[in-house]
Design an enzyme around this catalytic site. Sequence first.
Site, short mmCIF file in Angstrom:
data_model
loop_
_atom_site.label_atom_id
_atom_site.label_comp_id
_atom_site.label_asym_id
_atom_site.label_seq_id
_atom_site.Cartn_x
_atom_site.Cartn_y
_atom_site.Cartn_z
N SER A 175 21.02 41.68 35.11
CA SER A 175 21.10 40.72 34.01
C SER A 175 20.60 39.34 34.42
O SER A 175 20.39 39.07 35.60
CB SER A 175 22.54 40.62 33.52
OG SER A 175 23.36 40.14 34.57
N ALA A 202 30.64 43.03 39.12
CA ALA A 202 30.01 43.68 40.27
C ALA A 202 30.69 45.00 40.60
O ALA A 202 30.02 46.00 40.87
CB ALA A 202 30.07 42.74 41.47
N LYS A 258 32.43 31.98 44.53
CA LYS A 258 33.74 32.02 45.18
C LYS A 258 33.76 31.15 46.42
O LYS A 258 34.82 30.62 46.80
CB LYS A 258 34.13 33.46 45.52
CG LYS A 258 34.93 34.11 44.41
CD LYS A 258 34.10 34.60 43.26
CE LYS A 258 34.16 33.78 42.02
NZ LYS A 258 33.34 34.32 40.92
N GLY A 275 21.27 43.28 47.12
CA GLY A 275 22.52 42.55 46.90
C GLY A 275 22.53 41.95 45.50
O GLY A 275 23.59 41.76 44.91
N HIS A 281 59.96 40.01 50.28
CA HIS A 281 60.44 38.67 49.96
C HIS A 281 60.08 37.72 51.10
O HIS A 281 60.26 38.07 52.24
CB HIS A 281 61.96 38.71 49.77
CG HIS A 281 62.56 37.41 49.36
ND1 HIS A 281 62.48 36.93 48.08
CD2 HIS A 281 63.25 36.47 50.07
CE1 HIS A 281 63.11 35.75 48.01
NE2 HIS A 281 63.57 35.46 49.21
N GLU A 312 35.04 28.88 35.75
CA GLU A 312 34.98 28.79 37.21
C GLU A 312 34.22 27.53 37.64
O GLU A 312 34.66 26.79 38.52
CB GLU A 312 34.34 30.06 37.81
CG GLU A 312 35.29 31.26 37.73
CD GLU A 312 34.79 32.51 38.48
OE1 GLU A 312 35.52 33.49 38.51
OE2 GLU A 312 33.66 32.48 39.03
#
Lengths: 461, 461, 60
Positions: free
Chosen positions: A144, A313, A55, A43, A438, A185
């Site tokens: 990284s 990602a 997030k 992961g 709408h 963020e």
Amino acid sequence: MADTNGTEFDIVVLGGGSGGYATALRAAQLGLSVALIESGKVGGTCLHNGCIPTKALLHAAEVADTAREGAQFGVHTQLNGIDMAGVNAYKEGVISRLYKGLQGLVKSRKVTLIEGHGRLVAQDTIEVDGQQVKGKNIVLATGSYARSLPGLEIGGRVVTSDQALHLDYVPKSVVVLGGGVIGVEFASVWKSFGADVTVVEGLPHLVPAEDEALSKALERAFRKRGIAFSVGDRFAGVTQDDNGVHVTLESGKSFDAELLLVAVGRGPRTADLGYEQQGITLDRGFVIVDEKLHTGVGNIYAAGDIVPGLQLAHRGFAQGIFVAEQIAGLNPAPIVESGIPRVTYCEPEVASVGVTEAKAKELYGADSVETLEYNLGGNGKSQILATTGFVKLVRQKDGPVVGVHMIGSRVGELIGEGQLIVNWEAYPEDVAALVHAHPTQNEALGEAHLALAGKPLHAHN
Amino acid sequence: MADTNGTEFDIVVLGGGSGGYATALRAAQLGLSVALIESGKVGGTCLHNGCIPTKALLHAAEVADTAREGAQFGVHTQLNGIDMAGVNAYKEGVISRLYKGLQGLVKSRKVTLIEGHGRLVAQDTIEVDGQQVKGKNIVLATGSYARSLPGLEIGGRVVTSDQALHLDYVPKSVVVLGGGVIGVEFASVWKSFGADVTVVEGLPHLVPAEDEALSKALERAFRKRGIAFSVGDRFAGVTQDDNGVHVTLESGKSFDAELLLVAVGRGPRTADLGYEQQGITLDRGFVIVDEKLHTGVGNIYAAGDIVPGLQLAHRGFAQGIFVAEQIAGLNPAPIVESGIPRVTYCEPEVASVGVTEAKAKELYGADSVETLEYNLGGNGKSQILATTGFVKLVRQKDGPVVGVHMIGSRVGELIGEGQLIVNWEAYPEDVAALVHAHPTQNEALGEAHLALAGKPLHAHN
Amino acid sequence: RPEPAAHAGRVLAKPPVRKLARDLGVDLGSVVPTGPGEIVTREDVLEFASRAEGRSLATY
Ligand SMILES: Cc1cc2nc3c(=O)[nH]c(=O)nc-3n(C[C@H](O)[C@H](O)[C@H](O)COP(=O)(O)OP(=O)(O)OC[C@H]3O[C@@H](n4cnc5c(N)ncnc54)[C@H](O)[C@@H]3O)c2cc1C
Ligand SMILES: Cc1cc2nc3c(=O)[nH]c(=O)nc-3n(C[C@H](O)[C@H](O)[C@H](O)COP(=O)(O)OP(=O)(O)OC[C@H]3O[C@@H](n4cnc5c(N)ncnc54)[C@H](O)[C@@H]3O)c2cc1C
């Protein structure tokens, strides 16, 4: 560890992050035998220290903002505080469910997972704890790490996203060094959690990779939210003591805070892994590859953040799938980097796909580019959410839409539609012909295309 | 009133709702002279008594839910109550801003707005308060009203959406008659506001027009939320007194509540307007038109809810634009009804475009249809939002995607992408080739198409 | 017989077909459209690509 002595795999993947596991999963699906070597957790950064935990924090921040601002909607809500232990438990819960799912996938696709630190020791061999793992093809996907600046040491009150994600308290004040995606963020999260936040960016704008219109709009929005920032003034130095950090800029300006977050970008994790020894070309640590992600050496490919370009990602997923299909002989179409959608999940969200206005003018000539901004003030759902912002379209004159750029609460989800438009080379007329639901926010995309096609509905000509 | 005696307009539009004002705005843009006749307020049902106010209530409901459930995200939030006066002020604020914008548009496009009740008195004439307004073309767009059932009288504690939108209190308990879009939206709002809610639907499922998979999932979700419902059992009668209503079904089951909301659909507003007298064919009150929305009489067209089919504001917009372009001689492509996106804004949201699985089997044969469900359990952003649900795709075997069906919090915004896929007849492979932004909810659409294209990434084969 | 639509300004094709053509290296303007209103269909592009492939193989 799986005993793999004597086996030669079709593919050996080094690194089980977004790029590596996508390669492995797709290759296995195509009937290839695959070894996936990972020293930490499958992961990688995204799941454990990147996309997902940030997030989750951003959603907790949204919850806090909502409770703080309920009165404007007639709902008596109250924010009594942030329980960082609770926030972290929620965040870890999300990660662990997704991690379990991913482990299940790797297993069910019969990928051989090898735990340990690997090094490239021959063009077809990765050595892991003394064991030789041989592959007809090798895919490097070692990802990284959070970079710092020369002379800026991480430690104590000077942290990167790695430490920031595990704080068990909300700092009273933070200086965020770097106004890119990760910086804004965290700035957004901490402000929502009640901290005083100052973002320091050396370039002239926040989110400097975005179309300038988005950068300016984000700056306005941050100003309104009380997030301080300084742009166009470079970091000079920091000192820390028991009370906090003292940050100075080249201009001499200085800021005091409890914490300094260093968010100045991510460097490729390619040192001491035997890459150069096997003849692979590195440029400032990044692995140089051709359009097919081949390194030019043997059957060695690379994917993900170690390849120069967008460090995202889903770019890793795309490259992983591409490499697997390439090796399997499917001859996949090369990935167009500008067609990869980009979302910055701060409040308000920033999202884009395709090229900026400036880039389009460079590519097609200043006279051959047309742009249009549709303000969310005319969008019913955005009014209901009490958000402001806009959709900016960039097209080639008499040609397709080549850039979609948006800012506003929740606009990140609209980029799915934006990416089809740009990648499928839709003309404004193609989109304008389709009436949008709408009242939704995606209706703003529809209205923008109606306007660009010369037939604005809920907008002035 | 504007003095129009003697003028002959290119188009006279009767009714200034979604269908009517879209016709007028587009026609004016195309250089035609237009009169727009409206007895109430421009914007019609959608802006003043429909889409916009209900979605404002639904957002207030989301705010309340968020404050109620903050603890699971580690945020100490508290819901102290719903201030209906505040909610209504917020709702009216949104409406009045959008209303002002729309009035500005009508004015700036030089549409002649005539206030008053109009009747069709000749094939080219509408009479308004004794004034004759003549047009080379007439467009009927008189919209719809909340229907009731035979013998079921509206009044007192028995209300329709018209009254429900103006309540100045949260009822303790409500029976909602009708499990269609409007019914489940109000049920969702009131439950979030703290009421006991029971939905009564005569057909076997809630949102019966949707793919059965969505209906079933919404029923599960409502059960979990504690919204009671009864399906497949028809309304028999209601009595009311000072304490509340007593509702009985055909089976003999009965429910007591403070209020009964009648949401059994909307009837066309076409009675006593002179339509039949001019030779226009009505079927159960609806105006029958051809593919080009022409009534078959003179140059008389119709648009919006009076035309049989989906009663949605954006269908009205699309039909209005179509009629204007048709009259202007642009020969626009006919609107494909199934390509119009549909969103139900309850919690969780339900959204779809294209055909259901059942309909696809009818159209293409049971053996020529393939479907796929991608569970939001595998979608990172949905996990972060703590929502469940799925994306269901329907395709023609070896052919394009013909239906996209979704349920889950906030999935309504994903329908923008869904509608491009269905209307542009994309193949799963076309979508699968484009990597979606991580971690978004629209990524679930990407994953679903990857899976349908035979190359699932974050899903089991 | 129908002409390629290239000269008519913008070549009509549903956007995914546009992308398919690019991936296959097919110039949309050279394809003879068979769809309604002179629109290039997916089949037109695939057929053109397979003919082009046949030709280029034949020259070897
Ligand atoms: C705070 C933060 C937020 C982010 N948010 C987003 C976002 O919202 N959306 C987005 O798209 N991207 C986001 N990113 C970027 C995203 O995380 C990366 O682009 C992505 O993880 C790159 O994938 P990768 O496979 O190249 O590398 P990584 O995910 O870094 O994976 C590399 C893996 O290789 C392993 N490895 C390395 N060397 C060896 C070795 N020698 N032997 C064995 N194993 C080894 C590592 O343990 C690691 O698991 C974010 C990043 C950060 C830091
Ligand atoms: C509670 C509720 C929620 C809804 N939510 C949504 C939603 O979220 N999304 C969506 O797409 N749709 C929604 N709808 C449906 C949407 O409102 C209608 O589809 C849309 O308003 C239809 O537009 P129309 O122009 O046909 O009619 P209307 O909007 O009804 O407009 C007709 C207009 O004509 C005027 N008029 C009528 N007769 C005359 C006359 N004789 N002379 C002068 N003027 C006249 C009326 O005053 C009215 O302004 C909702 C409806 C309701 C009731």
